[in-house]
Design a protein around this motif. Sequence first.
Motif, PDB file in Angstrom:
ATOM      1  N   GLU A 362      11.459 -28.204  69.129  1.00 50.61           N
ATOM      2  CA  GLU A 362      10.543 -27.647  68.102  1.00 50.61           C
ATOM      3  C   GLU A 362      11.081 -26.381  67.172  1.00 50.61           C
ATOM      4  OE1 GLU A 362       6.974 -28.251  69.637  1.00 50.61           O
ATOM      5  OE2 GLU A 362       7.945 -29.870  70.745  1.00 50.61           O
ATOM      6  N   GLU A 363      11.324 -25.921  68.132  1.00 47.87           N
ATOM      7  CA  GLU A 363      11.430 -23.972  67.770  1.00 47.87           C
ATOM      8  C   GLU A 363      12.541 -23.816  66.746  1.00 47.87           C
ATOM      9  OE1 GLU A 363       9.701 -20.788  67.911  1.00 47.87           O
ATOM     10  OE2 GLU A 363       7.809 -22.149  68.056  1.00 47.87           O
ATOM     11  N   TYR A 364      13.622 -24.830  67.053  1.00 48.81           N
ATOM     12  CA  TYR A 364      14.885 -25.014  66.449  1.00 48.81           C
ATOM     13  C   TYR A 364      14.623 -25.609  64.998  1.00 48.81           C
ATOM     14  CZ  TYR A 364      19.458 -26.155  64.803  1.00 48.81           C
ATOM     15  OH  TYR A 364      20.633 -26.613  64.026  1.00 48.81           O
ATOM     16  N   LYS A 365      13.908 -27.073  64.900  1.00 48.76           N
ATOM     17  CA  LYS A 365      13.381 -27.355  63.666  1.00 48.76           C
ATOM     18  C   LYS A 365      12.940 -26.706  62.599  1.00 48.76           C
ATOM     19  CE  LYS A 365      14.145 -32.177  65.587  1.00 48.76           C
ATOM     20  NZ  LYS A 365      13.263 -33.596  66.048  1.00 48.76           N
ATOM     21  N   SER A 366      11.859 -26.150  63.511  1.00 49.55           N
ATOM     22  CA  SER A 366      10.747 -24.856  62.585  1.00 49.55           C
ATOM     23  C   SER A 366      11.703 -23.914  62.007  1.00 49.55           C
ATOM     24  CB  SER A 366       9.911 -24.770  63.916  1.00 49.55           C
ATOM     25  OG  SER A 366       8.378 -25.354  63.685  1.00 49.55           O
ATOM     26  N   LYS A 367      12.787 -23.848  62.099  1.00 48.84           N
ATOM     27  CA  LYS A 367      13.072 -22.441  62.005  1.00 48.84           C
ATOM     28  C   LYS A 367      14.630 -22.647  60.981  1.00 48.84           C
ATOM     29  CE  LYS A 367      13.023 -19.488  66.105  1.00 48.84           C
ATOM     30  NZ  LYS A 367      14.479 -19.520  67.108  1.00 48.84           N
ATOM     31  N   ASN A 368      14.274 -23.869  60.990  1.00 50.47           N
ATOM     32  CA  ASN A 368      15.334 -24.614  59.850  1.00 50.47           C
ATOM     33  C   ASN A 368      15.190 -25.175  58.759  1.00 50.47           C
ATOM     34  OD1 ASN A 368      18.686 -24.511  60.657  1.00 50.47           O
ATOM     35  ND2 ASN A 368      17.234 -24.626  62.504  1.00 50.47           N
ATOM     36  N   LYS A 369      13.267 -24.826  58.805  1.00 52.61           N
ATOM     37  CA  LYS A 369      12.469 -25.613  57.590  1.00 52.61           C
ATOM     38  C   LYS A 369      12.632 -24.356  56.800  1.00 52.61           C
ATOM     39  CE  LYS A 369      10.399 -29.500  59.723  1.00 52.61           C
ATOM     40  NZ  LYS A 369       8.859 -30.147  59.942  1.00 52.61           N
ATOM     41  N   LEU A 370      12.306 -23.315  57.554  1.00 57.57           N
ATOM     42  CA  LEU A 370      12.761 -21.955  56.449  1.00 57.57           C
ATOM     43  C   LEU A 370      14.059 -21.535  55.110  1.00 57.57           C
ATOM     44  CD1 LEU A 370      11.820 -19.535  59.489  1.00 57.57           C
ATOM     45  CD2 LEU A 370       9.941 -20.859  57.700  1.00 57.57           C
ATOM     46  N   THR A 371      13.838 -20.933  54.233  1.00 56.55           N
ATOM     47  CA  THR A 371      15.010 -20.753  53.372  1.00 56.55           C
ATOM     48  C   THR A 371      15.061 -19.175  53.498  1.00 56.55           C
ATOM     49  OG1 THR A 371      12.675 -22.018  51.547  1.00 56.55           O
ATOM     50  CG2 THR A 371      14.805 -20.690  51.111  1.00 56.55           C
ATOM     51  N   TYR A 372      16.773 -19.448  54.060  1.00 55.60           N
ATOM     52  CA  TYR A 372      17.307 -18.337  53.618  1.00 55.60           C
ATOM     53  C   TYR A 372      18.077 -17.903  53.241  1.00 55.60           C
ATOM     54  CZ  TYR A 372      16.762 -19.349  58.631  1.00 55.60           C
ATOM     55  OH  TYR A 372      14.756 -19.137  60.139  1.00 55.60           O
ATOM     56  N   THR A 373      17.758 -18.406  51.928  1.00 56.49           N
ATOM     57  CA  THR A 373      18.485 -17.927  50.775  1.00 56.49           C
ATOM     58  C   THR A 373      18.151 -17.546  50.136  1.00 56.49           C
ATOM     59  OG1 THR A 373      18.538 -20.498  49.810  1.00 56.49           O
ATOM     60  CG2 THR A 373      20.665 -19.479  50.934  1.00 56.49           C
ATOM     61  N   PHE A 374      18.427 -16.870  48.576  1.00 58.69           N
ATOM     62  CA  PHE A 374      17.812 -16.122  47.473  1.00 58.69           C
ATOM     63  C   PHE A 374      18.550 -16.665  46.400  1.00 58.69           C
ATOM     64  CE2 PHE A 374      15.953 -12.899  44.592  1.00 58.69           C
ATOM     65  CZ  PHE A 374      15.297 -13.540  44.354  1.00 58.69           C
ATOM     66  N   LYS A 375      18.636 -16.836  45.070  1.00 55.82           N
ATOM     67  CA  LYS A 375      19.361 -16.785  43.998  1.00 55.82           C
ATOM     68  C   LYS A 375      19.411 -15.938  43.852  1.00 55.82           C
ATOM     69  CE  LYS A 375      21.478 -19.816  39.740  1.00 55.82           C
ATOM     70  NZ  LYS A 375      20.971 -21.006  38.921  1.00 55.82           N
ATOM     71  N   SER A 376      20.391 -15.107  42.539  1.00 53.36           N
ATOM     72  CA  SER A 376      20.632 -13.700  42.425  1.00 53.36           C
ATOM     73  C   SER A 376      21.125 -13.463  41.162  1.00 53.36           C
ATOM     74  CB  SER A 376      20.557 -12.712  43.675  1.00 53.36           C
ATOM     75  OG  SER A 376      20.027 -10.894  42.993  1.00 53.36           O
ATOM     76  N   ASP A 377      21.247 -12.551  40.836  1.00 50.43           N
ATOM     77  CA  ASP A 377      22.075 -12.260  39.540  1.00 50.43           C
ATOM     78  C   ASP A 377      22.421 -10.876  40.019  1.00 50.43           C
ATOM     79  OD1 ASP A 377      22.183 -15.015  37.707  1.00 50.43           O
ATOM     80  OD2 ASP A 377      20.397 -13.486  36.674  1.00 50.43           O
ATOM     81  N   VAL A 378      22.179  -9.979  40.964  1.00 48.00           N
ATOM     82  CA  VAL A 378      22.568  -8.548  41.522  1.00 48.00           C
ATOM     83  C   VAL A 378      24.362  -8.658  40.778  1.00 48.00           C
ATOM     84  CG1 VAL A 378      22.986  -7.397  43.224  1.00 48.00           C
ATOM     85  CG2 VAL A 378      21.023  -7.988  42.762  1.00 48.00           C
ATOM     86  N   ILE A 379      24.912  -9.580  41.589  1.00 47.57           N
ATOM     87  CA  ILE A 379      26.192  -9.277  41.683  1.00 47.57           C
ATOM     88  C   ILE A 379      26.596  -9.278  40.349  1.00 47.57           C
ATOM     89  CG2 ILE A 379      28.624 -10.607  42.042  1.00 47.57           C
ATOM     90  CD1 ILE A 379      26.816  -8.935  44.436  1.00 47.57           C
ATOM     91  N   ASN A 380      26.238 -10.448  39.519  1.00 51.70           N
ATOM     92  CA  ASN A 380      26.596 -10.792  38.114  1.00 51.70           C
ATOM     93  C   ASN A 380      26.804  -9.364  37.026  1.00 51.70           C
ATOM     94  OD1 ASN A 380      28.084 -13.175  38.961  1.00 51.70           O
ATOM     95  ND2 ASN A 380      25.662 -14.373  37.930  1.00 51.70           N
ATOM     96  N   LYS A 381      25.239  -8.432  37.540  1.00 53.07           N
ATOM     97  CA  LYS A 381      25.168  -7.226  36.550  1.00 53.07           C
ATOM     98  C   LYS A 381      25.428  -6.742  37.503  1.00 53.07           C
ATOM     99  CE  LYS A 381      22.208 -10.070  33.501  1.00 53.07           C
ATOM    100  NZ  LYS A 381      22.433 -10.330  32.122  1.00 53.07           N
ATOM    101  N   SER A 382      26.635  -6.545  38.110  1.00 52.05           N
ATOM    102  CA  SER A 382      26.908  -5.320  39.160  1.00 52.05           C
ATOM    103  C   SER A 382      27.800  -3.987  37.993  1.00 52.05           C
ATOM    104  CB  SER A 382      27.892  -5.848  40.204  1.00 52.05           C
ATOM    105  OG  SER A 382      28.874  -6.445  39.639  1.00 52.05           O
ATOM    106  N   GLU A 383      28.610  -4.791  36.940  1.00 57.19           N
ATOM    107  CA  GLU A 383      29.442  -3.870  35.836  1.00 57.19           C
ATOM    108  C   GLU A 383      28.337  -2.536  35.793  1.00 57.19           C
ATOM    109  OE1 GLU A 383      30.892  -5.696  33.020  1.00 57.19           O
ATOM    110  OE2 GLU A 383      31.846  -6.695  34.387  1.00 57.19           O
ATOM    111  N   LYS A 384      27.287  -2.799  35.636  1.00 54.22           N
ATOM    112  CA  LYS A 384      26.118  -1.501  34.989  1.00 54.22           C
ATOM    113  C   LYS A 384      25.620  -0.821  36.141  1.00 54.22           C
ATOM    114  CE  LYS A 384      22.613  -5.023  32.196  1.00 54.22           C
ATOM    115  NZ  LYS A 384      21.610  -4.860  31.891  1.00 54.22           N
ATOM    116  N   PHE A 385      26.803  -0.806  37.304  1.00 51.58           N
ATOM    117  CA  PHE A 385      26.515   0.213  38.318  1.00 51.58           C
ATOM    118  C   PHE A 385      27.251   0.297  39.617  1.00 51.58           C
ATOM    119  CE2 PHE A 385      25.441  -2.204  41.808  1.00 51.58           C
ATOM    120  CZ  PHE A 385      24.100  -4.039  41.157  1.00 51.58           C
ATOM    121  N   SER A 386      28.359  -0.324  38.941  1.00 48.64           N
ATOM    122  CA  SER A 386      29.803  -0.199  40.423  1.00 48.64           C
ATOM    123  C   SER A 386      30.692   0.801  39.882  1.00 48.64           C
ATOM    124  CB  SER A 386      29.995  -1.597  39.462  1.00 48.64           C
ATOM    125  OG  SER A 386      31.552  -1.423  38.452  1.00 48.64           O
ATOM    126  N   LYS A 387      30.321   1.587  39.123  1.00 47.90           N
ATOM    127  CA  LYS A 387      30.548   2.432  39.139  1.00 47.90           C
ATOM    128  C   LYS A 387      30.155   4.201  39.575  1.00 47.90           C
ATOM    129  CE  LYS A 387      34.088   2.545  34.916  1.00 47.90           C
ATOM    130  NZ  LYS A 387      34.044   2.811  33.498  1.00 47.90           N
TER     131      LYS A 387
END
Length: 394
Positions: A362-387
Motif C-alpha cells: 500500500e505504501e509502495y503504491k502511494s509513493k509511486n502515485k507522486l510526481t518525481y519529475t519537473f519540466k525545466s528549461d534550466v539546462i537549455n538556458k544554462s549558457e547565460k550563467f555557464s561561465k
Amino acid sequence: MNIGVFFGSKSTEHDISIITGVFICKQLQKLGYQVTPVYIDKDNNWIISDKLLDVSTYKDESILNGLKKTIVKVNLTKSKCKMVLETNRIFTNKKIVIDLVFPAFHGINGEDGSFQGMCEILNVPYVGCGILASAISINKVVTKLLYQRFNIPTTKFTYFQSQDWINNKEYIIKNISENLIFPVFVKPSRLGSSIGINKVKNVEDLENAIEIALAYDYMVLVEESVENLVDLTICLKGTYDNVTTSEIQESKFNNEFFSYQDKYIDEGGTQFGNSENEDKIIIPANLDLETYMQIKDTAIEIYKKFGCTGIARIDFLYDRQYKKFYANEINTIPGTFYHHLWKKSGIDFSTVLNELINYAFEEYKSKNKLTYTFKSDVINKSEKFSKKLELSSV
C-alpha cells in the motif's frame, strides 16, 4: 513473490537481529511464502544460504567463514523496482530477485533509516516504517524533543554531544547536577537493548557513566529516573488512518533498570516473550482503566505524529505512587516483532505478518502515485550563467 529478510549488520544489536531475522524467515515459510534470508555480517558482507535459517550457524566462526563464498551484491543496473542480488563468482554466477524487502535489523545501520533509504532509491517495496520515522525514533534525544513539542509527557532531561563534553566537561556536570534530580539515567542517544546505559545515583559517578555512553555514540541523553517504576510497552500496526494496538505489557526486572540481561537472557528473555516466570510479563498490565486507555491513546498519537507505518513498539514509564506515565522510547522494528504480545492480544501472528506485507505494498503504491519529475528549461538556458559557474568546457 520472493521475500528477502535482511538481518545482522554493523550494530551493537547484531545478535538480537539474528534472532529476529531467523524467526521471521521461519514464520513466513510456514505461511507458504518464498523466503531468501540475507545476513549482513559485522564487516558488511551480504551472505545468502539456507544454513542461515539455523541459529547454531552463528555460533561457529568456521561455518560463517565458509559462507562468505556466498557473498552477494546489489546489481543496480538490473534493479528496476526489485532488489537484484548477484554473486561475484565467475563460473557460478547466481541471481536472486527480491520482490519485497523485510528488514529485521535492530539499531543503527538498519533500523535507523539508512537501509530504508536504499530501498527507496531502488524503488522496491519494504516492510515497516520509512526513512523519517526510523531516523527520528532511533534517536532518543530527538524523540524526547518532539515529545515536548507535541506536549506528550516525558521525563525531564538534558543532552549534549561528544565535542561539548571535550570542550566543557565541568559545565555539563554542573548543569546536570543543578537541573536534574538524582538518580538519573545516562544513555547513548541511538542505541537500544539497554546497551551502554547506566543509572547514576550521585554526581561522583556521573563522569564515568558519560564516558561509557560516549564510547557507543556521539550524543548522550541524561534523564531523571522514575523511582516507583513500572515498565510498560505497547505494539501498534497499520497506516495513518488505520492503527491497531496490542494490549499493554508490564515487564518486571531484577536490576536497577530493564537491562540487556533481563530483556534477552534471564529466564528465557522477557523481550522475546519467553520468560519462564509468568510474573515477569503481565498482559494486560495491571493498570486502572482510565490510565490504560490514556496510554493507548497517547501511543496512537505518537505513532501518527512520528509518521510510523507498518509496525512499531512504544515504551512507557509509569510511576505507580503518583499515577503518572511518561512516554519513553519508540522501536520501529521490535524484537521478534513482539509476536507474543500480539498473540496475547488475540491477534494471530500470521495475521500480523500478512498485514505487514499488505501495508508495505500500500505504501509502495502511494509513493509511486507522486510526481518525481519537473519540466525545466534550466539546462537549455544554462549558457547565460555557464561561465560564471564554470560549467563550460575547458
